[in-house]
Every structure is written in structure tokens, then in C-alpha cells.
Write a protein that holds these residues in place. Structure first.
Motif, PDB file in Angstrom:
ATOM      1  N   GLU A   1       0.832  -1.211   0.000  1.00 28.64           N
ATOM      2  CA  GLU A   1       0.000   0.000   0.000  1.00 28.64           C
ATOM      3  C   GLU A   1       0.861   1.252   0.000  1.00 28.64           C
ATOM      4  OE1 GLU A   1      -2.680  -0.186   3.243  1.00 28.64           O
ATOM      5  OE2 GLU A   1      -3.706  -2.010   2.545  1.00 28.64           O
TER       6      GLU A   1
ATOM      7  N   ARG B   1       0.871   4.459  -2.690  1.00 31.77           N
ATOM      8  CA  ARG B   1       0.767   5.870  -2.312  1.00 31.77           C
ATOM      9  C   ARG B   1       1.947   6.681  -2.824  1.00 31.77           C
ATOM     10  NH1 ARG B   1      -0.926   3.318   2.671  1.00 31.77           N
ATOM     11  NH2 ARG B   1      -3.175   3.677   3.021  1.00 31.77           N
TER      12      ARG B   1
ATOM     13  N   ILE C   1      -6.345   0.837  -3.429  1.00 31.06           N
ATOM     14  CA  ILE C   1      -6.193   0.536  -2.002  1.00 31.06           C
ATOM     15  C   ILE C   1      -7.506   0.031  -1.416  1.00 31.06           C
ATOM     16  CG2 ILE C   1      -5.743   1.571   0.245  1.00 31.06           C
ATOM     17  CD1 ILE C   1      -3.693   3.372  -1.077  1.00 31.06           C
TER      18      ILE C   1
ATOM     19  N   LYS D   1      -8.087  -3.722   0.336  1.00 32.39           N
ATOM     20  CA  LYS D   1      -8.593  -3.922   1.692  1.00 32.39           C
ATOM     21  C   LYS D   1      -9.867  -4.763   1.699  1.00 32.39           C
ATOM     22  CE  LYS D   1      -6.613   0.282   3.669  1.00 32.39           C
ATOM     23  NZ  LYS D   1      -6.894   1.575   4.355  1.00 32.39           N
TER      24      LYS D   1
END
Length: 412
Positions: free
Chosen positions: A179, A183, A197, A201
């Protein structure tokens, strides 16, 4: 008989005619047992006290140091030297921290530009670890598989699989690291980052991405950034695969019309279960075909998760494994002590340092510098122990105990 006559005669002590009780040394059992305990030498070599120089043929091949196979007292089940390794997460951190050797503090043999290139190369590599490497460090491979599956379902790990690369293509990394890579990636809009993302999840164990989960422009950006790949589920001809892919891929992963992966997807009783129309021609034979391209068969395309820089990692890993196997194959019986192979991997630096220790202490140039060896020129300082563990996990070599010269390494 006088002492002078005994020493001045032949080298063999003879029995006295007067029954002095002196026996021939050649028949003494204590002498025979002492001689049998001496280390074996190569044919053609002589002892230091014989007064003769070694023959020219004795040093023709320095690599062939053993004329007999090493003693095998059982395989080494776990290669970990750190007793604190108890689970998968600890093994991942251990593997990542021991991948490369430390940069030499002095006499590296590399200028500042090369040193910066090596450090930047290491920094660009993704923080991924192969599953087979973890299994070599821990005692139970099946327990590692179960733990990885559980950690992936809980969202702690992210498993990334590269098709047709065999064991080295099955990699894992921490979900938090993945992750963070999303970013920090450049060239991605905030909406693309947030969408990926969110999908990660909600689908912790997923390795493929549905096209409906992302918008078309987001898919295009993620593919260009390296986080998604378009995987073709059709048949890829095995001739289009490189030598490295053929070396480490499994039989069912190789692209043939009669592979298990292809045949298992066909309906029972259909033509596809036997390879389809023109199977012989598509496999490279001379049979008649339908005129389709021999490289890619028709099939659907799916999106798979990927890691930017995974190709660089696999290229470094595969080249290191090939070099290690080539070193083992140079031995007469395709086996050698671990210490000897490590010296070869390092380029003989240990011998040179011992020979020129005095000159190097004075700052003089002597011997082979690390930057001139293949370990640093091609592999950027890749550690021998790290490559050995990967080779054992890939099934290329096996490590066994000798009880005399340490651990031995044998090519499989």
C-alpha cells in the motif's frame, strides 16, 4: 653392528644377524596405522620432505580438489542460522535484511559513480520474498504454506504470483509495504490510488482484479505504473519463452496445447481435451494446422496484481542461481564444500586478503579488489548465503553434512 653402519646404509632398517630384535619398519602395525591416518593427496603430488618438486600436472586444474565424493551424513532440513526465526513474518524481515553484502569501507575497487549506482539499484528493488526461500529457513514447508494463506486472508501479507516462473515466481510481501508503494507511486491520480487501495482492503487474498472494480482510465494508469498486468489465459507457445523461464517454470506452466492447465479447462469429450485442432502444428511439428499464429491461441484476458520492479528482481535472482549452479557443476562429482563455493562466489577475495594483508595495511594496491569480481559487477553484492537458500528452495541444489569439511553442496 655399529650405529654408523646402520645410518650410512640403505634407508630400510634390516634385521640384525645376531638377533638384536630390530624388525623392519615396513611391517610394523603402528606405522601402518599412522600412515593410513594421513590426509589424502592428489596423484602426482609429493610430500614436502621428499626433496622433489610437485609435478607440472598436479596444478593443471585447481578446481578439482577432491578425487572422491564427499561423505554424506544426511541432508540439512533448515538453513537458518538464527534461532530466533519462528514464524513467516520474522523470516521475511530476515531475508530482506540479508540479501546483499555490506559495501566495502575501503579498497572497494569502485568509484563514487559506481557505488551510487549499486546503492540505487538495491533501493529500487521491491521488498518481496519468494515463498520457497521462507520454506528453506523454517522447518516445516507445509506449516509455512498454511501460515501464508492465513496471513493473506487476514490482510497482513500480499501474495503476488508471476506466471510461468515456477517457484521463484511465487512471492509475498507485507500488505503495508504494498500500500505504501501505491501511495508513493508517481504518475497515478489520487482516485486511482484510492480505488486500488480500497479494492485491496476489501479483497485481502485476491490475486486478480475484476475489470468492473476499476474505471478504464484507472486501469490504464495502474498498468503503466506496474501495479497491474494483463494476463492472457490462452496458450503461449513455449518457443516464445526465454531460457530462464523454461529453466524455472513448472511443466504445467509451460505453454503447450496439451498442458494440464489448458486441458483441464476444456469440456469433457471435446476436441480441446486432446490439444484442439492442429495441436501438432501448434507445438512445433510438421502437421497441418488451421493457419492461426503459432504464438498465441485465442483466450480471455484478466488483470492480475503485480509489483513494480518485480522483473528486475527476478532477473537478478535467476542469473544468480544460474551462476551458483555452474560453480557446483565444475566439480568432478557435481558437489563441493560450502566454504569453497563461497570463496569462488566472492571471487577469491579471502585468499588475496590473507596474501596481501601487509601491503593493504600500508594502503598499497594489491590483489583483487571486490569491485572487479562478478559478485559486484553483475550481482551488485548479492550475498552467497542468500543465493544458496534460494537455490535450495528452487530444488536446484541440496545441502548435506560431511562431518569433515563442513557442509557440502550437491547439484540436483
Amino acid at each position: 653392528m655399529s650405529l654408523r653402519s646402520i645410518l650410512g646404509g640403505s634407508s630400510r632398517v634390516r634385521k640384525s644377524s645376531k638377533g638384536s630384535g630390530v624388525k623392519r619398519t615396513s611391517s610394523s602395525p603402528s606405522t601402518a596405522s599412522w600412515a593410513s591416518s594421513l590426509p589424502r593427496r592428489k596423484p602426482g603430488t609429493h610430500g614436502s620432505g621428499s626433496g622433489k618438486k610437485p609435478s607440472a600436472t598436479a596444478n593443471d586444474d585447481d578446481d578439482d580438489l577432491f578425487d572422491d565424493k564427499l561423505d554424506d551424513y544426511g541432508l540439512v532440513t533448515a538453513l537458518a542460522t538464527d534461532l530466533n526465526l519462528r514464524d513467516t513474518s520474522q523470516a521475511i524481515h530476515y531475508i530482506r535484511n540479508h540479501m546483499f553484502s555490506a559495501m566495502p569501507e575501503q579498497a572497494a575497487g569502485m568509484n563514487s559513480t559506481r557505488i551510487a549506482e549499486v546503492l540505487n539499484y538495491r533501493k529500487r528493488l521491491p521488498p518481496i520474498v519468494t515463498v520457497s526461500h521462507i520454506q528453506t529457513l523454517l522447518a516445516s514447508p507445509s506449516a509455512v504454506e498454511r501460515e501464508i494463506a492465513e496471513l493473506a486472508r487476514s490482510g497482513f501479507l500480499r501474495k503476488i504470483v508471476v506466471a510461468r516462473r515456477g517457484d521463484i515466481g511465487e512471492t509475498v510481501m507485507l500488505a503495508s509495504d504494498y500500500e505504501q508503494m501505491v501511495r508513493d507511486a508517481g504518475g497515478l491520480d489520487e482516485s486511482s490510488k484510492a480505488s486500488l487501495i480500497t479494492f485491496l482492503k476489501e479483497n485481502t487474498a485476491a490475486q486478480t482484479v475484476r475489470r468492473t472494480a476499476l474505471r478504464p482510465f484507472e486501469i490504464d494508469q495502474l498498468i503503466k505504473a506496474g501495479f497491474l498486468t494483463a494476463h492472457h489465459t490462452g496458450v503461449i507457445h513455449h518457443g516464445s519463452m526465454s531460457h530462464t523461464m523454461n529453466l524455472y517454470s513448472r511443466p504445467e506452466d509451460r505453454g503447450t496445447l496439451t498442458s494440464l492447465e489448458m486441458v483441464s479447462r476444456q469440456p469433457t469429450g471435446s476436441l480441446g481435451t486432446v490439444g484442439g485442432e492442429g495441436a501438432l502444428h501448434m507445438a512445433g511439428g510438421s502437421g497441418g494446422g488451421s493457419g492461426r499464429t503459432p504464438w498465441v491461441d485465442t483466450g480471455a484476458t484478466e488483470l492480475k496484481l503485480a509489483v513494480p520492479g518485480n522483473g528486475t528482481f527476478l532477473k537478478l535472482l535467476s542469473s544468480g542461481l544460474e551462476h551458483l549452479v555452474s560453480l557446483v557443476n565444475k566439480a568432478k562429482f557435481r558437489e563441493a564444500p560450502e566454504a569453497l563455493l563461497k570463496d569462488y562466489w566472492d571471487g577469491g577475495i579471502a585468499k588475496e586478503e590473507a596474501r596481501y594483508a601487509a601491503k593493504r595495511s600500508r594502503g598499497e594496491f594489491a590483489g583483487v579488489l571486490p569491485g572487479q569480481t562478478r559478485k559486484w559487477r553483475q550481482f551488485y553484492g548479492l550475498s552467497f548465503d542468500w543465493v544458496l537458500q534460494e537455490a535450495v528452495g528452487s530444488g536446484l541444489v541440496e545441502v548435506f553434512e560431511t562431518r569433515s569439511v563442513g557442509r557440502g553442496i550437491r547439484a540436483v
